[in-house]
Design an enzyme around this catalytic site. Structure first.
Site, PDB file in Angstrom:
ATOM      1  CG  PHE A  93      -0.501  -0.378   2.686  1.00  0.00           C
ATOM      2  CD1 PHE A  93      -0.161   0.945   3.301  1.00  0.00           C
ATOM      3  CD2 PHE A  93      -0.099  -0.986   3.239  1.00  0.00           C
ATOM      4  CE1 PHE A  93       0.720   1.448   4.200  1.00  0.00           C
ATOM      5  CE2 PHE A  93       0.970  -1.257   4.033  1.00  0.00           C
ATOM      6  CZ  PHE A  93       0.931   0.049   4.623  1.00  0.00           C
ATOM      7  CB  CYS A  94       1.637   4.100  -1.718  1.00  0.00           C
ATOM      8  SG  CYS A  94       0.522   3.974  -3.069  1.00  0.00           S
ATOM      9  CD1 TRP A  95      -1.815  10.213  -0.778  1.00  0.00           C
ATOM     10  CD2 TRP A  95      -2.014   9.438   1.839  1.00  0.00           C
ATOM     11  NE1 TRP A  95      -2.891  10.848   0.145  1.00  0.00           N
ATOM     12  CE2 TRP A  95      -3.186  10.254   1.466  1.00  0.00           C
ATOM     13  CE3 TRP A  95      -1.819   9.292   3.290  1.00  0.00           C
ATOM     14  CZ2 TRP A  95      -3.935  11.296   2.696  1.00  0.00           C
ATOM     15  CZ3 TRP A  95      -2.829   9.525   4.097  1.00  0.00           C
ATOM     16  CH2 TRP A  95      -3.762  10.681   3.529  1.00  0.00           C
TER      17      TRP A  95
END
Length: 348
Positions: A93-95
């Site tokens: 996951f990222c932002w």
């Protein structure tokens, strides 16, 4: 090709221990807040992220993408090697589930490493936690520990946890002990981290008959406790822990280690010295300066903390389930378990 995974499915898979979570954001983003238990394998470090962000704002989207590709291509072998070494299925996951996690999941898929991508990224996780804590119907009864400063309530909670009992250590989640000296020697957590840790623990204990916690205030350091948990605390079973002053002094010295945090202790005391009678305040300050910590702590307990606690605990005197007298946290934990009849162990 990689698969997207929704936040509710992620929660279920995490409960069953089926996924290793990897945060591919920069190290500073990860330190600021992440999903508890996740690893950080950043696609860009902080300097690289800043450079790409500047190009995005000042040049063009294409310029930012081109520079990002240059950076990623140079580090791909080492990047992929870190994922290949992980012992299980991965969710990245990222932002907000955008380019960084999509790029990571795509590259891993091309290399034969299956990875999920969290839909909506950390932002979706954070929103889910906030929503859950705002409307949670937490069923277990709370057993709330009261007692003068230094009684070792945190140590008691940890002793209960070591026995497999459900116990919320809110101070550990906050990175603060809830007093003027509470920050000393602890890494303070922000609200995002506190909420995430609390949500995880509450989810683990939702089937427990009872959960132990300390009689915390609404605010602990920089964070605030959700309203529903404060209401549950008020409705809980209240137990007063009593220990001799000598044992309480030793607990404080062991917890705060003033010899290692001398200046921080002095600064914290100077924030509250005006609330003490001038001669007593002067004596405590002198004792601290001379590093005679045991005597300084004893005077602080007698003249400052005990009177404050006596005032705040009046509301619970009529509803207290019992008072437990002990010399150590281990003794108090055993007495608590006898009081509630045992049978409170929960599976991790």
């Amino acid at each position: 090709m990689f698969q997207d995974i929704a936040i509710d499915v992620l929660f279920e898979k995490r409960k069953r221990g089926e996924l290793i979570l990897v945060d591919v954001r920069s190290p500073s983003e990860y330190r600021e807040a992440s999903i508890p238990g996740s690893l950080n394998i950043p696609l860009f470090d902080d300097a690289e992220r800043a450079e790409i962000g500047t190009l995005y704002k000042q040049a063009s989207v294409d310029a930012a993408k081109t520079r990002g590709l240059e950076i990623v291509s140079a580090k791909l072998p080492a990047f992929i090697k870190q994922f290949a070494a992980l012992p299980g299925k991965t969710a990245v996951f990222c932002w907000r589930g955008g380019m960084r996690s999509k790029t990571t999941a795509t590259v891993l898929s091309l290399m034969g490493i299956h990875a999920y991508r969290l839909t909506g990224g950390y932002r979706a996780y954070r929103r889910s936690v906030v929503d859950a804590l705002s409307e949670m119907d937490f069923a277990p009864k709370l057993i709330v520990l009261h007692g003068n400063t230094g009684t070792g309530k945190t140590a008691i909670l940890r002793a209960l946890q070591a026995r497999g009992c459900p116990a919320l250590d809110l101070e550990a989640m906050a990175g603060h002990r809830g007093s003027a000296f509470g920050h000393i020697g602890l890494p303070a957590h922000n609200q995002k981290t506190f909420d995430a840790l609390l949500f995880d623990e509450l989810s683990r204990f939702e089937q427990a008959p009872y959960v132990f916690m300390e009689a915390e205030s609404k605010r602990i350091g920089k964070v605030t406790v959700p309203d529903f948990l404060m209401r549950k605390k008020e409705e809980g079973l209240h137990v007063r822990i009593e220990m001799p002053v000598e044992a309480r002094v030793n607990t404080i010295l062991n917890d705060y280690r003033p010899e290692a945090h001398h200046e921080a202790c002095l600064q914290a005391f100077r924030l509250i010295k005006s609330r003490l009678h001038t001669p007593v305040a002067a004596e405590i300050e002198t004792l601290l300066e001379e590093r005679r910590y045991d005597r300084a702590v004893a005077l602080l307990l007698i003249h400052y903390y005990d009177p404050r606690y006596a005032h705040s605990s009046e509301a619970y005197e009529s509803t207290a389930l019992a008072a437990i007298r002990a010399d150590t946290a281990e003794e108090a934990a055993e007495e608590l378990l006898r009081l509630v009849g045992g049978g409170l162990a929960v599976q991790p």
